[in-house]
Design an enzyme around this catalytic site. Sequence first.
Site, PDB file in Angstrom:
ATOM      1  N   TRP A  10      19.021  57.600 105.550  1.00 48.21           N
ATOM      2  CA  TRP A  10      18.111  58.761 105.462  1.00 48.21           C
ATOM      3  C   TRP A  10      18.091  59.385 104.078  1.00 48.21           C
ATOM      4  O   TRP A  10      17.371  60.358 103.845  1.00 48.21           O
ATOM      5  CB  TRP A  10      18.492  59.792 106.529  1.00 48.21           C
ATOM      6  CG  TRP A  10      18.134  59.370 107.929  1.00 48.21           C
ATOM      7  CD1 TRP A  10      17.451  58.234 108.287  1.00 48.21           C
ATOM      8  CD2 TRP A  10      18.415  60.066 109.145  1.00 48.21           C
ATOM      9  NE1 TRP A  10      17.297  58.191 109.652  1.00 48.21           N
ATOM     10  CE2 TRP A  10      17.879  59.301 110.201  1.00 48.21           C
ATOM     11  CE3 TRP A  10      19.072  61.266 109.445  1.00 48.21           C
ATOM     12  CZ2 TRP A  10      17.981  59.699 111.540  1.00 48.21           C
ATOM     13  CZ3 TRP A  10      19.173  61.664 110.787  1.00 48.21           C
ATOM     14  CH2 TRP A  10      18.626  60.887 111.802  1.00 48.21           C
ATOM     15  N   LYS A  11      18.912  58.879 103.171  1.00 48.56           N
ATOM     16  CA  LYS A  11      18.943  59.403 101.803  1.00 48.56           C
ATOM     17  C   LYS A  11      19.037  60.942 101.823  1.00 48.56           C
ATOM     18  O   LYS A  11      19.642  61.493 102.740  1.00 48.56           O
ATOM     19  CB  LYS A  11      17.726  58.892 101.028  1.00 48.56           C
ATOM     20  CG  LYS A  11      17.622  57.363 101.112  1.00 48.56           C
ATOM     21  CD  LYS A  11      16.668  56.740 100.149  1.00 48.56           C
ATOM     22  CE  LYS A  11      16.699  55.226 100.334  1.00 48.56           C
ATOM     23  NZ  LYS A  11      15.872  54.510  99.384  1.00 48.56           N
ATOM     24  N   HIS A  96      24.993  51.843  96.666  1.00 51.97           N
ATOM     25  CA  HIS A  96      23.524  51.773  96.767  1.00 51.97           C
ATOM     26  C   HIS A  96      22.921  51.786  95.363  1.00 51.97           C
ATOM     27  O   HIS A  96      23.456  52.451  94.462  1.00 51.97           O
ATOM     28  CB  HIS A  96      23.020  52.962  97.584  1.00 51.97           C
ATOM     29  CG  HIS A  96      21.570  52.846  97.927  1.00 51.97           C
ATOM     30  ND1 HIS A  96      20.574  53.171  97.030  1.00 51.97           N
ATOM     31  CD2 HIS A  96      20.935  52.407  99.035  1.00 51.97           C
ATOM     32  CE1 HIS A  96      19.394  52.937  97.581  1.00 51.97           C
ATOM     33  NE2 HIS A  96      19.589  52.471  98.797  1.00 51.97           N
ATOM     34  N   GLU A  98      20.526  53.331  94.119  1.00 51.99           N
ATOM     35  CA  GLU A  98      20.231  54.668  93.583  1.00 51.99           C
ATOM     36  C   GLU A  98      21.493  55.307  93.007  1.00 51.99           C
ATOM     37  O   GLU A  98      21.427  56.058  92.033  1.00 51.99           O
ATOM     38  CB  GLU A  98      19.599  55.541  94.678  1.00 51.99           C
ATOM     39  CG  GLU A  98      18.154  55.116  94.953  1.00 51.99           C
ATOM     40  CD  GLU A  98      17.644  55.433  96.349  1.00 51.99           C
ATOM     41  OE1 GLU A  98      18.279  56.216  97.078  1.00 51.99           O
ATOM     42  OE2 GLU A  98      16.596  54.855  96.708  1.00 51.99           O
ATOM     43  N   GLY A 235      15.242  52.332 104.651  1.00 49.23           N
ATOM     44  CA  GLY A 235      15.131  53.662 104.072  1.00 49.23           C
ATOM     45  C   GLY A 235      13.958  54.418 104.686  1.00 49.23           C
ATOM     46  O   GLY A 235      14.052  54.980 105.781  1.00 49.23           O
ATOM     47  N   GLY A 236      12.821  54.415 103.980  1.00 52.33           N
ATOM     48  CA  GLY A 236      11.658  55.204 104.378  1.00 52.33           C
ATOM     49  C   GLY A 236      11.287  55.091 105.855  1.00 52.33           C
ATOM     50  O   GLY A 236      11.033  56.103 106.520  1.00 52.33           O
TER      51      GLY A 236
HETATM   52  P1  PGA Z   1      13.325  51.572 101.626  1.00 57.19           P
HETATM   53  O1  PGA Z   1      14.820  51.881 101.185  1.00 57.19           O
HETATM   54  O2  PGA Z   1      13.380  50.952 102.998  1.00 57.19           O
HETATM   55  O3  PGA Z   1      12.630  52.897 101.611  1.00 57.19           O
HETATM   56  O4  PGA Z   1      12.763  50.612 100.630  1.00 57.19           O
HETATM   57  C1  PGA Z   1      15.873  50.983 101.467  1.00 57.19           C
HETATM   58  C2  PGA Z   1      17.170  51.514 100.943  1.00 57.19           C
HETATM   59  O5  PGA Z   1      17.163  52.163  99.882  1.00 57.19           O
HETATM   60  O6  PGA Z   1      18.239  51.325 101.551  1.00 57.19           O
END
Ligand code: PGA
Length: 253
Positions: A10-11, A96, A98, A235-236
Site C-alpha cells: 500500500w506504500k 523496495h 523506491e 502496488g497501485g
Molecule cells: P505497482 O507497484 O503495482 O503500482 O507497479 C508495485 C510495487 O511497487 O511493489
Amino acid sequence: MRKPVIAGNWKMYKTVADAVDTALAIKRLVANANHCDVVIAPVFTALKTVVDRLEGSNIRVAAQNCSTEVEEGAHTGEVAAFMLREVGVSYVIVGHSERRQFYFETDTMVRRKVLAAISSGLTAVMCVGESLAQRDQGIAEPVVSGQLSGGLSGLTASDLDRIIVAYEPVWAIGTGRTATPEQAQVMHAFIRRVFAERYSEEAAQALRILYGGSVKPENIAGLMSKADIDGALVGGASLKAESFAQIVNYKNG
Ligand code: PGA
C-alpha cells in the site's frame, strides 16, 4: 509445490480508518482463497490495528520496511523487526526500489534488514530489479544477481524458508508498463538458478519468487501461468479491495 503469494504493497497511502475499511473489504472478498497466501502491507501506523481487525482471517500483514538494527537503541525514526513481530506482523518488504532510489538503501543495508527480519521471526520479501537503462544496456541479469548476492550474503540454507524474492523491474513499477510474462519468466528462472548455484537445487525449487510492476486483474493470470512465477507484489492495484481481490482470485477470474 510452491504455494503462491499475492501481496499488496500500500506504500504511503491510507489513514488507519481507510486501511481498516480496505482490509475488512478484502477479508470478505478473499475469504475462500486457499490456493495462495494473501498479504497486505499498510503503513506503520496502521499495522497493529489492521492485524487486530484481521485476526482469524486468511490474510497476513506485512510492514514495508524495518531497521537494519536488531536490538532496540538510540536510532531515531527507526522501527526494529522484533517490534513489528510484537504487533503481529508476519512479513516485511525489504529493499523496495523506491527505498533504494529515494532513501539510498544499499545492498549492505538490505542484507542487514533481511538478517534482522529473519532473526525476529519475520519473513523477508526482498525486492530486486533492474532499471530501464540497465535493461537497455543488457545488464539486467548481472544487476539482479548482484542485488541477490549483496542482500543475501551471510544467510544459511536454513534461513531460506524465511525469504521470498520479489522481482520488480524498476521500469514496470507504477508505469502501467508490465513486463511480459515471458520477460518475467526469464528473470525468475535466472533467479532460481542463482539460488541453485549458491545454495542447492532443493532450496531453489522451494523459493517463492514474486513478480511486481503494474500487476492488474487483467494481467495476473498470464503471469501466473509461468512456471517460475509464484505470485505477485501489487502496488497501485492493491489499494482498492475489489481489484486486489480479483488478483488474489485470479484462478476463478
Ligand atoms: P505497482 O507497484 O503495482 O503500482 O507497479 C508495485 C510495487 O511497487 O511493489
